[in-house]
Design a protein around this motif. Structure first.
Motif, PDB file in Angstrom:
ATOM      1  N   ILE A  64     -15.456 -31.144  24.818  1.00  0.00           N
ATOM      2  CA  ILE A  64     -14.155 -31.192  24.149  1.00  0.00           C
ATOM      3  C   ILE A  64     -13.656 -32.633  24.093  1.00  0.00           C
ATOM      4  CG2 ILE A  64     -11.739 -30.481  24.309  1.00  0.00           C
ATOM      5  CD1 ILE A  64     -12.707 -27.859  25.566  1.00  0.00           C
ATOM      6  N   VAL A  65     -13.822 -33.362  25.195  1.00  0.00           N
ATOM      7  CA  VAL A  65     -13.420 -34.771  25.229  1.00  0.00           C
ATOM      8  C   VAL A  65     -14.233 -35.567  24.214  1.00  0.00           C
ATOM      9  CG1 VAL A  65     -13.306 -36.856  26.642  1.00  0.00           C
ATOM     10  CG2 VAL A  65     -12.690 -34.643  27.638  1.00  0.00           C
ATOM     11  N   ARG A  66     -15.549 -35.298  24.148  1.00  0.00           N
ATOM     12  CA  ARG A  66     -16.404 -36.033  23.210  1.00  0.00           C
ATOM     13  C   ARG A  66     -15.935 -35.839  21.768  1.00  0.00           C
ATOM     14  NH1 ARG A  66     -20.600 -33.818  26.872  1.00  0.00           N
ATOM     15  NH2 ARG A  66     -21.421 -35.584  28.066  1.00  0.00           N
ATOM     16  N   VAL A  67     -15.477 -34.635  21.452  1.00  0.00           N
ATOM     17  CA  VAL A  67     -15.078 -34.327  20.079  1.00  0.00           C
ATOM     18  C   VAL A  67     -13.664 -34.820  19.776  1.00  0.00           C
ATOM     19  CG1 VAL A  67     -14.626 -32.462  18.436  1.00  0.00           C
ATOM     20  CG2 VAL A  67     -16.632 -32.352  19.918  1.00  0.00           C
ATOM     21  N   THR A  68     -12.735 -34.563  20.681  1.00  0.00           N
ATOM     22  CA  THR A  68     -11.311 -34.794  20.381  1.00  0.00           C
ATOM     23  C   THR A  68     -10.685 -35.954  21.143  1.00  0.00           C
ATOM     24  OG1 THR A  68     -10.507 -33.317  22.136  1.00  0.00           O
ATOM     25  CG2 THR A  68     -11.068 -32.314  20.007  1.00  0.00           C
ATOM     26  N   GLY A  69     -11.333 -36.385  22.226  1.00  0.00           N
ATOM     27  CA  GLY A  69     -10.716 -37.388  23.086  1.00  0.00           C
ATOM     28  C   GLY A  69      -9.699 -36.800  24.048  1.00  0.00           C
ATOM     29  N   LYS A  70      -9.548 -35.473  24.034  1.00  0.00           N
ATOM     30  CA  LYS A  70      -8.575 -34.801  24.899  1.00  0.00           C
ATOM     31  C   LYS A  70      -9.303 -33.953  25.927  1.00  0.00           C
ATOM     32  CE  LYS A  70      -5.345 -34.666  21.036  1.00  0.00           C
ATOM     33  NZ  LYS A  70      -4.616 -33.811  20.079  1.00  0.00           N
ATOM     34  N   LYS A  71      -8.746 -33.878  27.138  1.00  0.00           N
ATOM     35  CA  LYS A  71      -9.410 -33.187  28.230  1.00  0.00           C
ATOM     36  C   LYS A  71      -8.704 -31.888  28.565  1.00  0.00           C
ATOM     37  CE  LYS A  71     -11.289 -33.788  32.872  1.00  0.00           C
ATOM     38  NZ  LYS A  71     -11.448 -34.691  34.028  1.00  0.00           N
ATOM     39  N   ALA A  72      -9.481 -30.825  28.691  1.00  0.00           N
ATOM     40  CA  ALA A  72      -8.947 -29.538  29.127  1.00  0.00           C
ATOM     41  C   ALA A  72      -8.925 -29.478  30.646  1.00  0.00           C
ATOM     42  CB  ALA A  72      -9.808 -28.410  28.568  1.00  0.00           C
ATOM     43  N   ASP A  73      -7.920 -28.766  31.184  1.00  0.00           N
ATOM     44  CA  ASP A  73      -7.872 -28.540  32.620  1.00  0.00           C
ATOM     45  C   ASP A  73      -8.882 -27.464  32.995  1.00  0.00           C
ATOM     46  OD1 ASP A  73      -5.803 -30.355  32.951  1.00  0.00           O
ATOM     47  OD2 ASP A  73      -4.263 -28.829  32.568  1.00  0.00           O
ATOM     48  N   ILE A  74      -9.599 -27.698  34.090  1.00  0.00           N
ATOM     49  CA  ILE A  74     -10.485 -26.659  34.634  1.00  0.00           C
ATOM     50  C   ILE A  74      -9.732 -25.966  35.758  1.00  0.00           C
ATOM     51  CG2 ILE A  74     -12.636 -26.211  35.845  1.00  0.00           C
ATOM     52  CD1 ILE A  74     -13.933 -28.399  34.351  1.00  0.00           C
ATOM     53  N   ILE A  75      -9.624 -24.665  35.667  1.00  0.00           N
ATOM     54  CA  ILE A  75      -8.853 -23.915  36.654  1.00  0.00           C
ATOM     55  C   ILE A  75      -9.693 -22.784  37.214  1.00  0.00           C
ATOM     56  CG2 ILE A  75      -6.660 -24.486  35.530  1.00  0.00           C
ATOM     57  CD1 ILE A  75      -6.673 -21.687  34.308  1.00  0.00           C
ATOM     58  N   SER A  76      -9.289 -22.286  38.367  1.00  0.00           N
ATOM     59  CA  SER A  76      -9.972 -21.144  38.981  1.00  0.00           C
ATOM     60  C   SER A  76      -8.985 -20.025  39.310  1.00  0.00           C
ATOM     61  CB  SER A  76     -10.708 -21.589  40.245  1.00  0.00           C
ATOM     62  OG  SER A  76      -9.822 -22.229  41.142  1.00  0.00           O
ATOM     63  N   SER A  77      -7.759 -20.131  38.759  1.00  0.00           N
ATOM     64  CA  SER A  77      -6.755 -19.073  38.904  1.00  0.00           C
ATOM     65  C   SER A  77      -5.989 -18.983  37.603  1.00  0.00           C
ATOM     66  CB  SER A  77      -5.781 -19.375  40.048  1.00  0.00           C
ATOM     67  OG  SER A  77      -4.673 -18.490  40.008  1.00  0.00           O
ATOM     68  N   ARG A  78      -5.722 -17.758  37.126  1.00  0.00           N
ATOM     69  CA  ARG A  78      -5.018 -17.622  35.857  1.00  0.00           C
ATOM     70  C   ARG A  78      -3.575 -18.096  35.964  1.00  0.00           C
ATOM     71  NH1 ARG A  78      -5.035 -11.100  35.726  1.00  0.00           N
ATOM     72  NH2 ARG A  78      -3.165 -10.667  36.951  1.00  0.00           N
ATOM     73  N   ASN A  79      -3.046 -18.157  37.188  1.00  0.00           N
ATOM     74  CA  ASN A  79      -1.684 -18.646  37.381  1.00  0.00           C
ATOM     75  C   ASN A  79      -1.573 -20.128  37.035  1.00  0.00           C
ATOM     76  OD1 ASN A  79      -0.827 -16.123  38.295  1.00  0.00           O
ATOM     77  ND2 ASN A  79      -1.422 -16.590  40.408  1.00  0.00           N
ATOM     78  N   GLN A  80      -2.705 -20.829  37.023  1.00  0.00           N
ATOM     79  CA  GLN A  80      -2.700 -22.244  36.678  1.00  0.00           C
ATOM     80  C   GLN A  80      -2.771 -22.468  35.172  1.00  0.00           C
ATOM     81  OE1 GLN A  80      -6.301 -22.702  39.248  1.00  0.00           O
ATOM     82  NE2 GLN A  80      -5.230 -24.538  39.977  1.00  0.00           N
ATOM     83  N   SER A  81      -2.944 -21.385  34.432  1.00  0.00           N
ATOM     84  CA  SER A  81      -3.236 -21.513  33.016  1.00  0.00           C
ATOM     85  C   SER A  81      -2.002 -21.810  32.191  1.00  0.00           C
ATOM     86  CB  SER A  81      -3.896 -20.230  32.495  1.00  0.00           C
ATOM     87  OG  SER A  81      -4.101 -20.306  31.114  1.00  0.00           O
ATOM     88  N   LYS A  82      -2.256 -22.465  31.051  1.00  0.00           N
ATOM     89  CA  LYS A  82      -1.250 -22.605  30.015  1.00  0.00           C
ATOM     90  C   LYS A  82      -1.252 -21.320  29.188  1.00  0.00           C
ATOM     91  CE  LYS A  82      -2.259 -27.525  30.102  1.00  0.00           C
ATOM     92  NZ  LYS A  82      -2.844 -28.688  29.408  1.00  0.00           N
ATOM     93  N   LYS A  83      -0.599 -21.354  28.034  1.00  0.00           N
ATOM     94  CA  LYS A  83      -0.488 -20.103  27.270  1.00  0.00           C
ATOM     95  C   LYS A  83      -1.800 -19.694  26.604  1.00  0.00           C
ATOM     96  CE  LYS A  83       1.305 -22.238  23.027  1.00  0.00           C
ATOM     97  NZ  LYS A  83       2.414 -22.214  22.036  1.00  0.00           N
TER      98      LYS A  83
END
Length: 955
Positions: A64-83
């Motif tokens: 994703i970073v290679r394509v857009t320059g933006k980094k996604a958060d890696i999470i291991s709990s859905r409570n950490q998630s965005k929408k």
């Protein structure tokens, strides 16, 4: 970067449905925002999932970073998630996926419990406070990884982004438009590559650039290999195993890296139970590698290896050969059979001792490679659950496949195939020139006869075989997407998807001619040839049989290479900077290098021929050879220095190891005189009497030539005078320094109808006069009513493309298949499918005209195929009119000189004498007997066939 939404990337047809990106953000379409205008979706994986799933998730975030320059958060709990959340996981190992299954928000019935399958699905409101989830669910750990990397490819990251420097397709935002798709089951269960003959490429490159602290191939190199394989949906690797490389299991971190990437480790045909005797066996402390005299030590060593590696995913080779790739030591084949039988039992016992599973659940292979096949066919009782992996002959022709009884075995069968090889009669470690159509024809044959368990490709150093690797693994993943009609377009489409549709026609032409010339003779084989000597024995000679005298054969080959090299250079020069490196690696270097090496070798051959004639051009050709050699060295150095030396040490061209070796040339001393001489196309003797050009034929509107050349250093003037008005020259006089070529054609409006016209050309320099006879045949004769359905003799020969038959007759099983992109005429004819046993009453017909009673010779050029099993042969039939059918076959012994000639030429030329009983129309029939044979050219020789490599081209 683009403002919004990337262009749809080409996706293979292995999907039910299609992954695509929403290019216009259609409000009436469900679109998942991987990267929106203001937010990036979170990526979730379960910490209880497999290591390879975690690795895939992290690599996807990097993509994703290679394509857009933006980094996604890696999470291991859905409570950490965005929408919006991307859920990557394996069924039964990912809590969120299991919860969605339980709530019936996703249905995984179509993949659950299946081998390496996955779904990708958008789920609305999957959990509280979460608007959308993009679910990538795998049936097992690799299924999850394949689903993740399929999405990576969709957003613009090629599997070859690192290994072939394919540019990333940039975009500011990424919206996934696909609601759901489901992958098919892989066509072949185990799919992978064998890193081999690494001494001159992969090993020095890895030692200097990757695993520098080891000075060897190690875990850093393998990490890049394993990532590539996952992205290509492969699941196994056979590690490098030459003596220069430390054995895979002896290097800390190798085994662990394979486990992290979920890759299965297999081994070559000569590595029993994962043990590499080439680099691990110590003769001084362990004795000879001889099962008869040193069985206990060998068993102890193999037992130790299985004990070390058994907790990993492995496929165990059940084998006994000599050291490295040497043949099995011992006496007769019967004696070796007894020893091999004991070794198989011992190795199975070792597996049972160390692995707490039934033997039938432990993947095992047996590869009847080289001498082992004959031992196996002596009657080896191989346990039914062992997979038989049928090898090719190292040159792309599979030696045997499972017969009807072997197809019943629970272990099934597979294939070991080569696009790179080190060994007799000649190596080809440099460029990948295996035509896609040949690879498909052989692998499709294997697939149809049940070889679906295991496919392994010997890839050498990986580079520059990228396109062959991709094709092989794509076929192994989904064989059904390929057929004889689309196989030649596959690589074209892949390259066009990278470099642009505006280059499609040029890329198509480049690949067509690159593979054709590489098939007729690989660049690595241009250094020498085999010839029949006066004792009817094969002998090795310096010159190839590509002829500068007949059919303009050598010149046409060089012109062909010039054309495609020029096209490749044009594309390279016009590509944007970010695409140049990848094009250089995938297209420009292989094409240009093949062209330069062919020019070096054939110009050297021409130089030696000119030296015999004393031509003034001789020494200039010797200088050209050096220029071609130096140019090849230059572009090879350019390859190794790409991207600040990323590939330094990877590429070595022929003629540079173990020392620099140019094509042999000759220099001659020229007298300070002018001495005119001539050469006439087709002239095979030094005699200057009775010189004659090849006969002209009105139907061909052909052009022939003669040359005026100097044998001294002082120029001379000459004139050429035709005796008849219909003889046309492109020049009638000249001043020759070294040599001039004069083109001869015919003004047909000035010739007589229905007869053979004769004339001559008189060449004079004022001192010496030479005469060249000219004959033309005007074939508008009343004896031949319909030229469109008759093959006509030209200069004593009829040359036929076998797919251009006049009629065909097929029984209920047999279909005559045209294979474009294969063979000496660019279109070969498969005489039925090898999955059938009989070609009875199936034939094709060719009508031709003969002007008198005479004996003719029919040459049929067949691919050097093997019989599909021991109960079949390689037979086909040749019949003239209603005469007795001649049965032809190619059951030559592997490693015989005849076999060597055949594989170097990709052809076996069979010769049949037949009798024309009267002038007029006749019919040649080609019969299918053992289905699956492939004919690539037919020549009917009326006595005019000249010496050459390919023979005259079909008209």
């Amino acid at each position: 970067m683009k403002k919004l939404f990337i262009v749809l990337l080409f996706i293979p047809n292995f999907l039910f449905g299609q992954i695509e990106l929403d290019k216009q953000l259609n409000p009436f379409k469900t679109s998942f925002p991987i990267v929106g205008n203001n937010a990036v979706a979170s990526v979730y994986y379960d910490t209880n999932d497999f290591d390879v799933v975690k690795k895939s998730a992290y690599l996807f975030v990097q993509d994703i970073v290679r394509v857009t320059g933006k980094k996604a958060d890696i999470i291991s709990s859905r409570n950490q998630s965005k929408k919006n959340i991307i859920i990557i996981g394996t069924i039964g190992k990912n809590r969120l996926i299991d919860e969605l299954i339980a709530k019936k928000k996703i249905n995984v019935d179509s993949i659950n419990g299946q081998w390496e399958k996955f779904i990708v699905q958008i789920v609305l409101h999957p959990f509280p406070r979460i608007k959308q989830a993009l679910v990538i669910a795998g049936s097992d750990k690799r299924g999850t990884a394949y689903g993740t990397f399929t999405l990576s490819e969709t957003i613009g990251v090629s599997p070859w982004y690192w290994w072939a420097d394919v540019p990333i397709q940039k975009s500011k935002t990424l919206y996934l438009a696909t609601n759901k798709y489901i992958s098919k089951s892989p066509s072949v269960k185990y799919r992978g590559i064998f890193l081999n003959d690494e001494d001159w490429g992969l090993h020095p490159w890895a030692a200097k650039n990757m695993d520098t602290e080891l000075g060897d191939i190690g875990p850093k190199t393998y990490e890049k290999v394993f990532e590539l394989l996952l992205r290509l949906k492969a699941n196994m690797v056979a590690p490098a195993m030459h003596e220069c490389t430390k054995a895979f299991y002896s290097v800390p971190g190798n085994m662990e890296m394979a486990e992290n990437y979920g890759l299965i480790v297999t081994t070559s045909h000569c590595e029993p139970l994962l043990y590499n005797n080439a680099s691990e066996w110590d003769k001084k402390t362990q004795g000879d590698w001889n099962y008869e005299t040193n069985r206990a030590e060998i068993v102890k060593t193999l037992d130790k290896r299985v004990g070390q590696a058994h907790e990993n995913d492995n496929i165990y080779t059940i084998a006994l050969r000599g050291m490295h790739d040497e043949g099995m030591v011992g006496g007769t084949d019967d004696e070796k059979l007894k020893v091999l039988d004991v070794a198989v039992k011992d190795q199975r016992s070792i597996l049972s001792k160390n692995i707490n599973k039934p033997l039938t659940d432990i993947p095992q292979i047996f590869v009847p490679y080289k001498e082992v096949l004959s031992i196996y066919e002596k009657g080896l009782k191989l346990p039914d659950d062992i997979t038989i992996v049928w090898p090719d002959d190292n040159y792309g022709y599979i030696k045997k496949l499972s017969n009807s009884e072997e197809q019943k075995r629970s272990g099934e069968s597979g294939v070991y195939y080569h696009i790179s090889y080190l060994g007799w009669p000649n190596d080809y470690l440099w460029l990948n020139t295996t035509p896609p159509a040949l690879m498909y024809a052989e692998m499709q044959k294997a697939y149809s006869l049940g070889a679906t368990r295991y496919w392994l490709l010997n890839v050498g150093d990986i580079k520059p075989g990228e396109m062959g690797v991709q094709l092989f693994l794509d076929m192994a993943w989904d064989m059904d997407q390929f057929n004889f009609e689309n196989i030649n377009k596959y690589q074209v489409n892949q390259l066009v998807s990278i470099f642009g549709d505006n280059y499609k026609n040029d890329i198509e032409k480049i690949l067509e001619r690159y593979y054709f010339n590489g098939f007729t003779r690989k660049p690595e084989f241009m250094t020498w040839d085999w010839r029949w000597n006066s004792l009817f024995q094969y002998e090795k000679v310096r010159d190839t049989e590509f002829s500068f005298i007949n059919y303009s054969e050598a010149e046409n080959r060089l012109n062909d290479y010039n054309t495609i090299a020029t096209k490749a250079e044009f594309i390279y020069n016009n590509l944007p900077a970010e695409k140049k490196t990848s094009f250089f690696e995938l297209v420009y270097y292989p094409v240009k290098a093949a062209s330069l090496y062919n020019h070096e070798m054939l110009t050297g051959q021409k130089n030696r021929w000119y030296a015999k004639q004393g031509r003034a051009m001789t020494n200039a050709l010797a200088n050209e050879v050096k220029l071609y050699h130096d140019s090849l060295a230059m572009i090879t150095a350019q390859y190794n220095n790409l991207l600040n030396g990323k590939w330094k040490g990877m590429m070595v061209a022929p003629g540079f190891l173990p020392k620099v070796q140019l094509s042999p040339t000759k220099q001659i001393d020229l007298p300070a005189i002018s001495e005119k001489e001539i050469f006439v196309e087709g002239q095979t003797t030094d005699s200057l009497k009775n010189l004659s050009l090849p006969q002209f034929n009105k139907n061909l509107n052909d052009i022939h030539y003669f040359e005026v050349y100097n044998k001294g250093t002082i120029p001379f003037e000459w004139t050429a005078t035709p005796s008849e008005s219909w003889i046309k020259l492109d020049k009638y006089k000249g001043r020759t320094v070294q040599q001039d070529r004069i083109l001869v054609s015919v003004d047909w409006s000035k010739t007589n109808l229905d007869e053979l016209s004769k004339g001559e050309i008189i060449i004079s320099d004022g001192k010496i006069t030479r005469k060249i006879a000219v004959m033309v045949l005007n074939t508008q004769t009343q004896l031949i009513q319909d030229l469109s359905t008759l093959y006509l003799e030209n200069n004593g020969v009829i040359s036929i493309c076998p797919t251009q038959y006049i009629r065909k007759t097929e029984n209920k099983d047999i279909t005559f298949q045209a294979i474009e992109g294969l063979g000496y005429t660019k279109s070969a004819l498969q005489l039925g499918s090898a999955k059938y046993d009989s070609g009875e009453n199936s034939f094709v017909e060719y009508d031709f005209y003969a002007n008198k009673t005479r004996e003719i010779t029919v040459y049929t050029y067949m691919l050097p195929l093997f019989a599909k099993d021991k109960s079949h042969s390689t037979r086909y039939g040749i019949q003239l009119d209603n005469q007795e059918t001649a049965i032809i076959q190619n059951d030559v012994k592997e490693y015989s000189n005849e076999w060597a000639v055949n594989v170097l030429r990709n052809s076996t030329r069979n010769k049949t004498k037949l009798m024309i009983d009267k002038p007029g129309k006749h019919t040649l029939k080609l019969y299918c007997i053992d289905p699956g044979m492939i004919i690539q050219k037919i020549i009917i020789d009326f006595g005019g066939l000249k010496d050459s490599y390919l023979g005259p081209e079909p008209l």
